[in-house]
Design a protein around this motif. Structure first.
Motif, PDB file in Angstrom:
ATOM      1  N   PHE A   1       0.836  -1.205   0.000  1.00 11.05           N
ATOM      2  CA  PHE A   1       0.000   0.000   0.000  1.00 11.05           C
ATOM      3  C   PHE A   1       0.869   1.253   0.000  1.00 11.05           C
ATOM      4  O   PHE A   1       1.708   1.423   0.883  1.00 11.05           O
ATOM      5  CB  PHE A   1      -0.888   0.002   1.245  1.00 11.05           C
ATOM      6  N   ARG A   2       0.669   2.098  -0.998  1.00 11.49           N
ATOM      7  CA  ARG A   2       1.355   3.397  -1.008  1.00 11.49           C
ATOM      8  C   ARG A   2       0.380   4.435  -1.536  1.00 11.49           C
ATOM      9  O   ARG A   2      -0.235   4.220  -2.588  1.00 11.49           O
ATOM     10  CB  ARG A   2       2.590   3.376  -1.933  1.00 11.49           C
ATOM     11  N   ARG A   3       0.295   5.557  -0.817  1.00  7.63           N
ATOM     12  CA  ARG A   3      -0.660   6.569  -1.246  1.00  7.63           C
ATOM     13  C   ARG A   3       0.000   7.470  -2.275  1.00  7.63           C
ATOM     14  O   ARG A   3       0.284   8.639  -2.031  1.00  7.63           O
ATOM     15  CB  ARG A   3      -1.163   7.365  -0.051  1.00  7.63           C
TER      16      ARG A   3
ATOM     17  N   PHE B   1      14.754  -8.915  -4.335  1.00  5.54           N
ATOM     18  CA  PHE B   1      14.062  -8.092  -5.342  1.00  5.54           C
ATOM     19  C   PHE B   1      12.566  -8.108  -5.103  1.00  5.54           C
ATOM     20  O   PHE B   1      12.037  -8.957  -4.377  1.00  5.54           O
ATOM     21  CB  PHE B   1      14.369  -8.576  -6.768  1.00  5.54           C
ATOM     22  N   ALA B   2      11.893  -7.113  -5.708  1.00  7.70           N
ATOM     23  CA  ALA B   2      10.427  -7.083  -5.704  1.00  7.70           C
ATOM     24  C   ALA B   2       9.960  -6.894  -7.138  1.00  7.70           C
ATOM     25  O   ALA B   2      10.430  -5.992  -7.840  1.00  7.70           O
ATOM     26  CB  ALA B   2       9.929  -5.930  -4.843  1.00  7.70           C
ATOM     27  N   ILE B   3       9.059  -7.767  -7.566  1.00 15.10           N
ATOM     28  CA  ILE B   3       8.465  -7.626  -8.904  1.00 15.10           C
ATOM     29  C   ILE B   3       7.131  -6.915  -8.739  1.00 15.10           C
ATOM     30  O   ILE B   3       6.353  -7.247  -7.847  1.00 15.10           O
ATOM     31  CB  ILE B   3       8.196  -9.005  -9.536  1.00 15.10           C
ATOM     32  N   GLY B   4       6.860  -5.940  -9.585  1.00  8.50           N
ATOM     33  CA  GLY B   4       5.556  -5.283  -9.600  1.00  8.50           C
ATOM     34  C   GLY B   4       4.570  -6.216 -10.286  1.00  8.50           C
ATOM     35  O   GLY B   4       4.569  -6.366 -11.506  1.00  8.50           O
ATOM     36  N   PHE B   5       3.729  -6.866  -9.482  1.00  6.49           N
ATOM     37  CA  PHE B   5       2.856  -7.921 -10.005  1.00  6.49           C
ATOM     38  C   PHE B   5       1.843  -7.364 -11.005  1.00  6.49           C
ATOM     39  O   PHE B   5       1.597  -7.946 -12.061  1.00  6.49           O
ATOM     40  CB  PHE B   5       2.128  -8.586  -8.829  1.00  6.49           C
ATOM     41  N   ASP B   6       1.250  -6.211 -10.660  1.00  6.90           N
ATOM     42  CA  ASP B   6       0.217  -5.622 -11.533  1.00  6.90           C
ATOM     43  C   ASP B   6       0.797  -5.333 -12.918  1.00  6.90           C
ATOM     44  O   ASP B   6       0.161  -5.568 -13.941  1.00  6.90           O
ATOM     45  CB  ASP B   6      -0.313  -4.316 -10.936  1.00  6.90           C
ATOM     46  N   ARG B   7       2.035  -4.795 -12.895  1.00  6.59           N
ATOM     47  CA  ARG B   7       2.671  -4.460 -14.184  1.00  6.59           C
ATOM     48  C   ARG B   7       3.033  -5.718 -14.948  1.00  6.59           C
ATOM     49  O   ARG B   7       2.871  -5.782 -16.161  1.00  6.59           O
ATOM     50  CB  ARG B   7       3.930  -3.634 -13.929  1.00  6.59           C
TER      51      ARG B   7
ATOM     52  N   TYR C   1       0.422  -5.147  -5.954  1.00  9.06           N
ATOM     53  CA  TYR C   1       0.927  -6.446  -5.475  1.00  9.06           C
ATOM     54  C   TYR C   1       2.388  -6.602  -5.843  1.00  9.06           C
ATOM     55  O   TYR C   1       2.821  -6.110  -6.883  1.00  9.06           O
ATOM     56  CB  TYR C   1       0.086  -7.586  -6.078  1.00  9.06           C
ATOM     57  N   GLN C   2       3.106  -7.268  -4.996  1.00  3.54           N
ATOM     58  CA  GLN C   2       4.499  -7.560  -5.313  1.00  3.54           C
ATOM     59  C   GLN C   2       4.794  -9.031  -5.089  1.00  3.54           C
ATOM     60  O   GLN C   2       4.212  -9.680  -4.217  1.00  3.54           O
ATOM     61  CB  GLN C   2       5.454  -6.721  -4.443  1.00  3.54           C
ATOM     62  N   LEU C   3       5.709  -9.508  -5.903  1.00  2.00           N
ATOM     63  CA  LEU C   3       6.273 -10.845  -5.766  1.00  2.00           C
ATOM     64  C   LEU C   3       7.687 -10.582  -5.299  1.00  2.00           C
ATOM     65  O   LEU C   3       8.458  -9.942  -6.004  1.00  2.00           O
ATOM     66  CB  LEU C   3       6.345 -11.435  -7.165  1.00  2.00           C
TER      67      LEU C   3
END
Ligand code: AMP
Length: 420
Positions: free
Chosen positions: A110-112, A302-308, A124-126
């Motif tokens: 969550f980031r505003r 690492f973090a993958i941007g799931f939505d992207r 979401y992140q993986l």
């Protein structure tokens, strides 16, 4: 009508199957690389993020969903997963027997931020993290694993951008050089950068504001300031990636302005996303476990941007819908109990079977089977009951034939069980 909150979104059936496909592909691959799943809470004490992400970052300064709970303790909806995983690693002393641990997790963050295409307030992140090793080969392996994941998902337009951030030994020297470069250019910088530059000049390099980017275009490169150990470390990452035929470009502007980030930092970028080209970001953070009160244990992740990622995978156009294998058109009172038992038994053994409970006409049931994109339709009316044979229609080829009631479940399992 009550609508969802701005910057939030629903993942509806249709899209959710694609999400499951990505999750399953990633979980299988990460497991093969020795990662274990860890599930951590969505809320943590605010202090954890303030300390780990840094007080003077955009995330902590303006983007966190922070509020007092009913007793007044400040809690925050997690903006990323690394801090929580580190907290868990330290709290449960997961380093005790063997400090080397590999974790992955999947979930909402969550980031505003200002909502825009590819940017959400719940996204979401993986996430994958490796604790307990400062080897450059671990960094190379993470980047390689990312490449393989993207390839398995059909995304080949992907490039690793890598840089090194040095270590506490060589970074101060680079910071001085950077600050000397910035001095005199303050007027060209945004208000945030003017405020942050003395404490953390690397943040200015990291700033996305066009004026700041321009002002920093010919800033000194950290790669000219690496100490021997960091230099060898970075070279080894590159050689390991070459050996694994994993293309990369060195991007000296890729920095993270936090002290605990060290050495290798990277981003996976794709041309398929337009402006939001980074689909994953990661790097080494050898100082974080200690900064959060644990022992001096190096880590990288690492973090993958799931939505992207889902957006790019969807562009390939493949559907992951779970259409019924069989639609049973039951006609008349007598057929219903018989057919109901059949579809229940078939579903139980992995044949997706549906039927009509409303007693509609054959025509409208065939229409519904079409709409549901059922692979086959089984027709059972009074005639069929009398002859003890049903009619099976292949909805793709339109071919149909008779199937005896005797042993029908086995026959259907054999004929429909071989899914693509
Ligand atoms: P970060 O944790 O900021 O390094 O981000 C890692 C990845 O998460 C990025 O490369 C993005 O793909 C994705 N990401 C970060 N913020 C957002 C957001 N607000 N909406 C969607 N994806 C995001």
């Amino acid at each position: 009508m009550i609508q969802l909150i701005r910057g939030f979104k629903d993942v509806l059936p249709g899209e959710a199957e694609l999400w499951q496909h990505i999750e399953q592909t990633a979980a299988a691959l990460f497991t093969d690389f020795g990662f274990k799943e860890i599930r951590i809470p969505i809320m943590e004490r605010t202090e954890l993020f303030a300390r780990s992400i840094g007080e003077d970052t955009d995330i902590v300064e303006k983007e966190m969903y922070t509020f007092p709970d009913r007793k007044g303790d400040l809690i925050t909806l997690r903006p990323e997963a690394t801090a929580g995983i580190c907290r868990s690693y330290i709290q449960h002393k997961l380093y005790a027997a063997d400090p080397v641990k590999k974790f992955y997790t999947i979930g909402p963050m969550f980031r505003r931020e200002r909502p825009q295409k590819g940017r959400y307030r719940q996204f979401y992140q993986l996430d994958a993290e490796v604790f307990g090793s400062d080897s450059p080969y671990v960094d190379a392996q993470l980047i390689y694993m990312l490449k393989i994941l993207f390839h398995r998902l059909g995304v080949t337009d992907i490039m690793a951008h890598i840089n090194s951030l040095g270590c506490p030994e060589c970074r101060p020297d680079f910071k001085d050089a950077l600050l000397a470069y910035i001095t005199g250019k303050e007027a060209d910088l945004c208000a945030d950068c003017r405020r942050r530059k003395d404490k953390n000049p690397l943040r200015v390099l990291d700033c996305k504001v066009p004026g700041c980017r321009e002002a920093m275009a010919s800033a000194p490169s950290i790669l000219d300031h690496l100490c021997e150990n960091c230099h060898v470390h970075f070279k080894t990452v590159q050689t390991a990636l070459d050996n694994l035929e994993t293309p990369f470009t060195i991007d000296k502007r890729l920095v993270r302005g936090l002290d605990y980030y060290t050495r290798t930092t990277f981003e996976m970028q794709t041309g398929s996303l337009g402006a939001q080209s980074a689909v994953a970001g990661g790097g080494r953070y050898d100082g974080l476990v200690k900064a959060l009160g644990g022992p001096q244990i190096p880590a990288t992740g690492f973090a993958i941007g799931f939505d992207r990622l889902a957006e790019i995978v969807a562009q390939a156009g493949k559907t992951y819908a779970t259409d019924p294998d069989l639609y049973v058109a039951a006609l008349g009172e007598a057929a219903l109990p018989l057919v109901f038992a059949w579809i229940s038994k078939l579903s139980e053994t992995g044949i997706r079977a549906e039927m009509d409970f409303e007693g509609r006409s054959l025509k409208s049931q065939m229409k519904r089977a079409d709409r549901l994109r059922a692979g086959h339709v089984l027709i059972v009316g009074d005639d069929e009951i009398e002859k003890k044979t049903a009619i099976l229609r292949n909805m793709t080829t339109k071919a149909q034939d008779a199937v005896p009631f005797e042993g029908i479940l086995e026959i259907l399992r054999t004929r429909l069980g071989e899914k693509e």
